[in-house]
Design a protein around this motif. Structure first.
Motif, PDB file in Angstrom:
ATOM      1  N   ALA A  80     -33.230  -4.080   3.242  1.00  0.00           N
ATOM      2  CA  ALA A  80     -33.921  -2.874   2.780  1.00  0.00           C
ATOM      3  C   ALA A  80     -33.639  -1.679   3.689  1.00  0.00           C
ATOM      4  O   ALA A  80     -33.687  -0.529   3.246  1.00  0.00           O
ATOM      5  CB  ALA A  80     -35.425  -3.127   2.711  1.00  0.00           C
ATOM      6  N   GLN A  81     -33.331  -1.934   4.962  1.00  0.00           N
ATOM      7  CA  GLN A  81     -33.001  -0.844   5.885  1.00  0.00           C
ATOM      8  C   GLN A  81     -31.745  -0.112   5.412  1.00  0.00           C
ATOM      9  O   GLN A  81     -31.642   1.110   5.533  1.00  0.00           O
ATOM     10  CB  GLN A  81     -32.796  -1.398   7.293  1.00  0.00           C
ATOM     11  CG  GLN A  81     -32.388  -0.338   8.302  1.00  0.00           C
ATOM     12  CD  GLN A  81     -32.251  -0.893   9.712  1.00  0.00           C
ATOM     13  OE1 GLN A  81     -32.462  -2.091   9.945  1.00  0.00           O
ATOM     14  NE2 GLN A  81     -31.940  -0.045  10.655  1.00  0.00           N
ATOM     15  N   HIS A  82     -30.788  -0.859   4.882  1.00  0.00           N
ATOM     16  CA  HIS A  82     -29.534  -0.245   4.436  1.00  0.00           C
ATOM     17  C   HIS A  82     -29.684   0.379   3.060  1.00  0.00           C
ATOM     18  O   HIS A  82     -29.001   1.361   2.746  1.00  0.00           O
ATOM     19  CB  HIS A  82     -28.424  -1.279   4.505  1.00  0.00           C
ATOM     20  CG  HIS A  82     -28.246  -1.811   5.893  1.00  0.00           C
ATOM     21  ND1 HIS A  82     -27.624  -1.091   6.884  1.00  0.00           N
ATOM     22  CD2 HIS A  82     -28.675  -2.965   6.465  1.00  0.00           C
ATOM     23  CE1 HIS A  82     -27.647  -1.788   8.016  1.00  0.00           C
ATOM     24  NE2 HIS A  82     -28.283  -2.919   7.786  1.00  0.00           N
ATOM     25  N   VAL A  83     -30.593  -0.148   2.257  1.00  0.00           N
ATOM     26  CA  VAL A  83     -30.979   0.537   1.029  1.00  0.00           C
ATOM     27  C   VAL A  83     -31.558   1.909   1.378  1.00  0.00           C
ATOM     28  O   VAL A  83     -31.226   2.927   0.763  1.00  0.00           O
ATOM     29  CB  VAL A  83     -32.008  -0.305   0.239  1.00  0.00           C
ATOM     30  CG1 VAL A  83     -32.563   0.494  -0.939  1.00  0.00           C
ATOM     31  CG2 VAL A  83     -31.380  -1.605  -0.245  1.00  0.00           C
ATOM     32  N   SER A  84     -32.392   1.946   2.408  1.00  0.00           N
ATOM     33  CA  SER A  84     -33.003   3.195   2.854  1.00  0.00           C
ATOM     34  C   SER A  84     -31.948   4.177   3.367  1.00  0.00           C
ATOM     35  O   SER A  84     -32.002   5.381   3.058  1.00  0.00           O
ATOM     36  CB  SER A  84     -34.024   2.904   3.954  1.00  0.00           C
ATOM     37  OG  SER A  84     -34.607   4.098   4.445  1.00  0.00           O
TER      38      SER A  84
END
Length: 254
Positions: free
Chosen positions: A215-219
């Motif tokens: 999810a960090q890389h989605v962000s």
């Protein structure tokens, strides 16, 4: 603070999934889900816990993002439905980020990264990207689902290649064995040193370190969309399935 948006991102494409709250690129909170618990039961709790840890209220969120697929059919529906509900209620922009693009971003700069996710029945979802030093992710082909044999046959001509994602770690032994057949060195990156100097070696197949919180890389990719003005309205976010669901395949066979 500093005009940077507060971003709440959801990743429900993989088992367990993850949630991330950030201010721009700064991490405020990150939480990984339990693979043994349905995300329909855990996602809202994980969101609330992450917001509390970040010291952020839901109305403070400026941008919502989620992994749009490919990935778990049920997980994608849960994540996208949650994103749409929150974005519509808060009247906030959102971003549906292709999951494989987020996987490639997590693996770091590379001229050729094949992002892989499990697709069931022994197959994988796959797509090749380049990732620049400024974290721009560019698709070099289209997302597809392949058997392991067709996967390596498709990318065997690339002697300098990074394999990334849960699908790559699931097929590690197969990839390494095929690399040996091609007489290509196979290197697995260490999580603590994901960009060790050996990463710069040529004519090597690399297995990127496992990503702790996708999810960090989605962000991070949603932030790029935010900065370029490419955000979406809730109704325009669509799942990227790549292949029909099992139910649809059964219906086609009738």
């Amino acid at each position: 603070m500093n005009g940077l948006p507060i971003i709440l991102s959801l990743e429900t494409a993989t088992m367990g999934g993850s949630v991330f709250v950030g201010r721009g690129k700064l991490q405020l909170a990150a939480r990984n889900g339990d693979p043994q618990v349905s995300q329909s039961n855990s996602l809202l709790t994980d969101i609330n816990t992450s917001l509390e840890e970040a010291g952020v209220l839901l109305p403070d969120v400026d941008l919502l993002a989620c992994a749009a697929g490919p990935g778990s059919f049920t997980g994608l529906r849960i994540g996208i439905a949650t994103l749409k509900a929150l974005a519509a209620t808060l009247d906030r922009p959102c971003a549906g980020i292709p999951t494989l693009q987020a996987v490639a971003h997590g693996a770091g700069p590379s001229t050729a990264t094949v992002a892989l996710l499990p697709a069931g029945r022994g197959e994988v979802f796959a797509q090749m990207f380049s990732v620049s030093q400024d974290e721009t992710v560019t698709g070099l082909d289209s997302a597809t689902h392949l058997s392991p044999q067709r996967l390596v046959e498709k990318y065997a001509a690339f002697r300098d290649l990074t394999w990334a994602g849960a699908g790559a770690h699931q097929k590690r032994q197969f990839l390494e064995g095929y690399a040996q057949q091609l007489d290509i060195p196979f290197v697995e990156e260490v999580p603590e040193f994901p960009r060790h100097p050996q990463r710069q070696a040529r004519n090597v197949w690399r297995l990127a370190a496992k990503e702790k919180n996708l999810a960090q890389h989605v962000s991070a990719l949603a932030l790029q969309w935010f900065e370029s003005g490419e955000l979406q309205s809730p109704h325009s976010v669509r799942a990227i399935y790549v292949r029909p669901s099992d139910a649809e395949l059964k219906e086609q066979c009738r």
